[in-house]
Design an enzyme around this catalytic site. Structure first.
Site, PDB file in Angstrom:
ATOM      1  N   HIS A  17      30.414  -6.395  48.201  1.00 54.67           N
ATOM      2  CA  HIS A  17      30.175  -7.693  48.845  1.00 54.67           C
ATOM      3  C   HIS A  17      30.695  -8.827  47.953  1.00 54.67           C
ATOM      4  CE1 HIS A  17      26.609  -5.476  50.818  1.00 54.67           C
ATOM      5  NE2 HIS A  17      27.486  -5.679  51.777  1.00 54.67           N
ATOM      6  N   SER A 128      25.536  -0.314  50.585  1.00 53.50           N
ATOM      7  CA  SER A 128      24.160  -0.563  50.157  1.00 53.50           C
ATOM      8  C   SER A 128      23.327   0.708  50.248  1.00 53.50           C
ATOM      9  CB  SER A 128      23.540  -1.669  51.012  1.00 53.50           C
ATOM     10  OG  SER A 128      24.248  -2.860  50.831  1.00 53.50           O
TER      11      SER A 128
END
Ligand code: COA
Length: 159
Positions: A17, A128
């Protein structure tokens, strides 16, 4: 260049990210990293915790801010007067998932363009979920997440 929103779950923020944030911060005057508040999805970190971890990770970028939103992304971008949505692409699977969302968002907000940024080599394998699995089993998080996130994951799973 217009104002951009980079939306996602960010549960938690990863170096993947962060790579997209860095690229977006170069391309756009203003970037809002927007955490989706989705009560239907079980998350490890609360929205506030996720925002705090993102803030700590992006503090070097003066044109990046952090926010959260509920409901439709098309409505949130209208509210923020942002005409661009940034999404990262790691694989052809990401592309397949993202294209319908980009079309639908434009249908809902005709001003809205989605800009896809390719993940840099070296972070394209990070997600994630994988990071959480590794943290849960005490594996090494080096290179996968910012230091604050690594510490927060250890606290969640091993305190
Ligand atoms: N690097 C690392 N990981 C990345 C990444 C990158 N560049 N891009 C995506 N990922 C990972 C995330 O870590 C996450 O991993 P996980 O599934 O293991 O947790 C996964 O890819 C999903 O990414 P995320 O960005 O969180 O997407 P999402 O599918 O949860 O959310 C929204 C996408 C928020 C943009 C979308 O759901 C949305 O806009 N929702 C609002 C409601 C709405 O408007 N719906 C209509 C849309 S047309």
């Amino acid at each position: 260049m217009p104002r951009a929103v980079y939306p996602g779950s960010f549960d938690p923020m990863t170096n993947g990210h962060l790579d997209i944030v860095a690229a977006a911060a170069e391309l756009f005057d203003n970037v809002i990293v927007a955490v989706l508040n989705n009560p239907d999805k079980k998350s490890l970190f609360s929205v506030e915790e996720r925002m705090e971890l993102i803030r700590a990770s992006v503090k070097a970028y003066t044109n990046v801010s952090v926010d959260s939103f509920s409901g439709l992304l098309a409505d949130y971008t209208r509210l923020q007067t942002a005409d661009v949505v940034v999404r990262g692409l790691r694989s052809v699977q990401d592309f397949e998932a993202e294209i319908p969302m980009a079309h639908m968002n434009r249908r809902l907000n005709a001003q809205l363009r989605t800009v896809f940024l390719p993940a840099s080599l070296g972070v394209a394998d990070i997600s994630s979920s994988l990071v959480k699995q590794i943290a849960m089993h005490g594996g090494a998080l080096t290179g996968l997440v910012p230091d604050d996130v690594a510490r927060a994951l250890k606290r969640k799973y091993h305190n």
